[in-house]
Design an enzyme around this catalytic site. Structure first.
Site, PDB file in Angstrom:
ATOM      1  N   ASP A  90       0.709  -1.024  -0.138  1.00  7.21           N
ATOM      2  CA  ASP A  90      -0.086  -0.046  -0.003  1.00  7.21           C
ATOM      3  C   ASP A  90       1.053   1.022  -0.074  1.00  7.21           C
ATOM      4  O   ASP A  90       2.004   1.061  -0.022  1.00  7.21           O
ATOM      5  CB  ASP A  90      -0.865   0.099   1.292  1.00  7.21           C
ATOM      6  CG  ASP A  90      -2.230   0.899   0.981  1.00  7.21           C
ATOM      7  OD1 ASP A  90      -2.162   1.524   0.024  1.00  7.21           O
ATOM      8  OD2 ASP A  90      -2.763   1.096   2.197  1.00  7.21           O
ATOM      9  N   LYS A  91       0.325   2.332  -0.134  1.00  7.45           N
ATOM     10  CA  LYS A  91       1.005   3.692  -0.087  1.00  7.45           C
ATOM     11  C   LYS A  91       0.176   4.511   0.705  1.00  7.45           C
ATOM     12  O   LYS A  91      -1.080   4.345   0.943  1.00  7.45           O
ATOM     13  CB  LYS A  91       1.381   4.333  -1.276  1.00  7.45           C
ATOM     14  CG  LYS A  91       0.120   4.783  -2.087  1.00  7.45           C
ATOM     15  CD  LYS A  91       0.131   6.568  -1.822  1.00  7.45           C
ATOM     16  CE  LYS A  91      -1.207   7.079  -2.640  1.00  7.45           C
ATOM     17  NZ  LYS A  91      -1.309   8.240  -2.194  1.00  7.45           N
ATOM     18  N   HIS A  92       0.623   5.648   1.400  1.00  4.04           N
ATOM     19  CA  HIS A  92      -0.010   6.591   2.222  1.00  4.04           C
ATOM     20  C   HIS A  92       0.763   7.856   1.754  1.00  4.04           C
ATOM     21  O   HIS A  92       1.917   8.236   1.712  1.00  4.04           O
ATOM     22  CB  HIS A  92       0.190   6.456   3.580  1.00  4.04           C
ATOM     23  CG  HIS A  92      -0.471   7.625   4.379  1.00  4.04           C
ATOM     24  ND1 HIS A  92      -1.832   7.729   4.734  1.00  4.04           N
ATOM     25  CD2 HIS A  92       0.168   8.857   5.082  1.00  4.04           C
ATOM     26  CE1 HIS A  92      -1.932   8.634   5.393  1.00  4.04           C
ATOM     27  NE2 HIS A  92      -1.028   9.339   5.629  1.00  4.04           N
ATOM     28  N   SER A  93      -0.380   9.066   1.687  1.00  7.85           N
ATOM     29  CA  SER A  93       0.042  10.404   1.269  1.00  7.85           C
ATOM     30  C   SER A  93      -0.267  11.326   2.370  1.00  7.85           C
ATOM     31  O   SER A  93      -1.485  10.943   3.057  1.00  7.85           O
ATOM     32  CB  SER A  93      -0.613  10.767  -0.075  1.00  7.85           C
ATOM     33  OG  SER A  93      -0.299  12.375  -0.279  1.00  7.85           O
TER      34      SER A  93
ATOM     35  N   THR B 238      -9.615  11.198  -0.375  1.00  9.31           N
ATOM     36  CA  THR B 238     -10.016   9.984  -1.613  1.00  9.31           C
ATOM     37  C   THR B 238     -11.337   9.515  -1.211  1.00  9.31           C
ATOM     38  O   THR B 238     -12.068   9.131  -2.210  1.00  9.31           O
ATOM     39  CB  THR B 238      -8.985   8.733  -1.099  1.00  9.31           C
ATOM     40  OG1 THR B 238      -7.643   9.355  -1.487  1.00  9.31           O
ATOM     41  CG2 THR B 238      -9.133   8.037  -2.173  1.00  9.31           C
TER      42      THR B 238
ATOM     43  N   ARG C 135      -5.777  15.796  20.023  1.00 12.73           N
ATOM     44  CA  ARG C 135      -4.762  16.370  19.448  1.00 12.73           C
ATOM     45  C   ARG C 135      -5.284  17.601  18.679  1.00 12.73           C
ATOM     46  O   ARG C 135      -4.854  18.650  18.673  1.00 12.73           O
ATOM     47  CB  ARG C 135      -3.702  15.456  18.635  1.00 12.73           C
ATOM     48  CG  ARG C 135      -2.985  14.531  19.545  1.00 12.73           C
ATOM     49  CD  ARG C 135      -2.281  13.687  18.404  1.00 12.73           C
ATOM     50  NE  ARG C 135      -1.591  14.360  17.478  1.00 12.73           N
ATOM     51  CZ  ARG C 135      -1.393  13.863  16.393  1.00 12.73           C
ATOM     52  NH1 ARG C 135      -2.046  12.666  16.082  1.00 12.73           N
ATOM     53  NH2 ARG C 135      -0.679  14.703  15.450  1.00 12.73           N
TER      54      ARG C 135
ATOM     55  N   SER D 193       0.150   7.809  14.264  1.00 16.27           N
ATOM     56  CA  SER D 193      -1.218   7.939  13.929  1.00 16.27           C
ATOM     57  C   SER D 193      -1.356   7.541  12.514  1.00 16.27           C
ATOM     58  O   SER D 193      -2.087   6.526  12.365  1.00 16.27           O
ATOM     59  CB  SER D 193      -1.753   9.527  13.966  1.00 16.27           C
ATOM     60  OG  SER D 193      -2.890   9.401  13.261  1.00 16.27           O
TER      61      SER D 193
ATOM     62  N   LYS E  63      -2.807   2.694  11.635  1.00 16.73           N
ATOM     63  CA  LYS E  63      -3.898   2.409  10.830  1.00 16.73           C
ATOM     64  C   LYS E  63      -3.420   1.671   9.627  1.00 16.73           C
ATOM     65  O   LYS E  63      -3.998   0.545   9.490  1.00 16.73           O
ATOM     66  CB  LYS E  63      -4.667   3.659  10.222  1.00 16.73           C
ATOM     67  CG  LYS E  63      -5.295   4.517  11.352  1.00 16.73           C
ATOM     68  CD  LYS E  63      -5.934   5.555  10.789  1.00 16.73           C
ATOM     69  CE  LYS E  63      -5.159   6.821  10.188  1.00 16.73           C
ATOM     70  NZ  LYS E  63      -4.863   7.357  11.270  1.00 16.73           N
ATOM     71  N   LYS E  64      -2.445   1.786   9.225  1.00 20.66           N
ATOM     72  CA  LYS E  64      -1.843   0.986   7.976  1.00 20.66           C
ATOM     73  C   LYS E  64      -1.376  -0.390   8.732  1.00 20.66           C
ATOM     74  O   LYS E  64      -1.360  -1.391   7.862  1.00 20.66           O
ATOM     75  CB  LYS E  64      -0.495   1.922   7.343  1.00 20.66           C
ATOM     76  CG  LYS E  64      -1.139   3.061   6.525  1.00 20.66           C
ATOM     77  CD  LYS E  64      -1.905   2.556   5.297  1.00 20.66           C
ATOM     78  CE  LYS E  64      -2.216   4.037   4.523  1.00 20.66           C
ATOM     79  NZ  LYS E  64      -3.092   3.413   3.373  1.00 20.66           N
TER      80      LYS E  64
END
Length: 438
Positions: free
Chosen positions: A83-86, A123, A171, A186, A190-191
């Site tokens: 996967d990827k995260h931005s 997204t 936060r 954070s 989740k990932k």
């Protein structure tokens, strides 16, 4: 067992003590069980913000938050999972193309995404512009779609890393959002809860990013990679430019349409293609389907140009409840704004700078984003035809096209968009990928 006292963990962190893993775990268990109050979460977050956390503490925090709820496993799939995260930007619809491209190259991509935050698009908000698309399927359907289409882009369930949701809410209202260790935990909790063996991070920097300074983006990228690797996940990060929108559009339905045009080859924004293929290349390298990131990017380009990624995208949309003919008739299916007005340039010149954040906020004011979590989003509004840095314009040439619900909001957006562009004698875009870590 000795009774756990949250205030002792807070005191230790306040005084600069490196917390033991067992202390971090017990604090997060207390957060999840409701034994730790919001006031104690706020005090802990502020102590971590001011004192910082070591990499080992951040790994412990990430794993404890991951384990606060369900964790997924993908051992039954016949290929590698990635996967990827931005970190978010304006006109960043990379996920919509990247997931099916990676799937067409042999990866399985269970992508858990989020909604818009501040001036950046989300997204899930984009995908909800597709009629019938289910962004919150049950776990069985999620698994079936990943297996069948090779990718599924969905939202986080309440059972994945629930401690993160509670901590982030505190936060958000206590001026502790910008802590790099807390941001890292954070994102990664989740990932990691999604059961990923490898992960690529896209960390944005520039006027449209949360980390506007490059050195801050690189600090976050290093933290994400180091902590992910410390948690047993193969990881790397690209630092990418967000000093202008990544695509020539910004909004929800307009970015979905842009993604379909990208996948079919009808239109591909140069910088968007550069970032998408570079991230795919990193994913394929980490999953050991390519020897180098360059080889992976070439594999991704072939999957895109041969139409295999388009087919995967169509299968994913249909399997999650969208129209079976969405790719062929996306303009028919997507909502259209009733008012479209060009933003004319007032003078001749070359686009020198673009305030990407201002453009993102213009979309929010049109109704395409949120100022409160409970606000509805208008999927049809947005901006298209955004002029890139380096483009020469004559008086009256379009800086962009505003898609609005009514003329009054369109006129207000025109003023916002015009103010975001600065024209001069010369201007040139730099590379979209400006750094690689890990």
């Amino acid at each position: 067992m000795t009774r756990f006292l949250p205030q002792e963990a807070i005191r230790q962190k306040r005084d600069g003590v490196v917390l033991e893993g067992s202390t971090v775990r017990r604090f997060i268990e207390g957060v999840t069980a409701g034994e730790v109050s919001d006031a104690q979460i706020a005090a802990f977050a502020m102590a971590a913000f001011l004192r910082g956390m070591t990499p080992s503490e951040t790994v412990d925090l990430t794993l404890a938050m991951r384990d606060s709820g369900d964790t997924l496993r993908w051992d039954d799939l016949p290929g590698p999972v990635a996967d990827k995260h931005s970190t978010g930007g304006v006109g960043d619809n990379v996920s919509l193309m990247l997931a099916p491209i990676a799937a067409a190259c042999g990866l399985y991509v269970p992508m858990i995404s989020g909604r818009g935050l501040g001036h950046t698009g989300g997204t899930l908000d984009k995908l909800e512009a597709i009629p019938g698309y289910d962004v919150r399927p049950d776990e069985r359907r999620f698994r079936d779609v990943v297996r069948e289409a090779g990718c599924a882009i969905v939202g986080q369930t309440a059972r994945l890393a629930p401690a993160d949701g509670r901590i982030y809410a505190v936060r958000d209202v206590t001026a502790t959002v910008e802590s790099v260790p807390l941001i890292t935990a954070s994102i990664l909790s989740k990932k990691l809860a999604a059961g990923l063996p490898s992960l690529v991070l896209d960390v944005k920097t520039g006027s449209g990013a949360f980390m506007s300074r490059r050195e801050d983006a690189e600090t976050l990228a290093r933290s994400l990679v180091e902590v992910a690797q410390g948690a047993g996940v193969a990881a790397s990060a690209l630092v990418t430019d967000m000093d202008q929108p990544l695509a020539s559009v910004a909004g929800n339905a307009v970015e979905v349409a842009n993604a379909v045009r990208f996948l079919t080859g009808e239109r591909q924004d140069t910088r968007l293609r550069e970032v998408t293929l570079a991230l795919c290349g990193e994913m394929l390298r980490l999953a050991q389907l390519a020897g180098t990131a360059g080889e992976g990017a070439a594999m991704a380009a072939r999957a895109l140009d041969e139409g295999r990624a388009t087919e995967r995208f169509g299968r994913m949309v249909a399997a999650l409840g969208g129209p079976a003919d969405f790719v062929e008739r996306f303009e028919h299916h997507l909502p259209q704004a009733p008012v479209r007005l060009e933003v004319p340039a007032g003078e001749a010149g070359t686009v020198q700078t673009v305030d990407a954040r201002a453009l993102g906020l213009a979309v929010v004011r049109l109704g395409g984003g949120r100022t409160r979590a409970e606000d509805p989003v208008d999927p049809a509004v947005g901006l298209t035809g955004l002029a890139p840095i380096g483009r020469r314009l004559e008086p009256g040439d379009a800086l962009a096209v505003v898609h609005a619900r009514d003329r009054a909001s369109a006129e207000a957006a025109i003023a916002d968009v015009r103010a975001a562009f600065r024209l001069g004698e010369a201007g040139a875009s730099g590379p979209a990928v400006i750094g690689r870590i890990g």
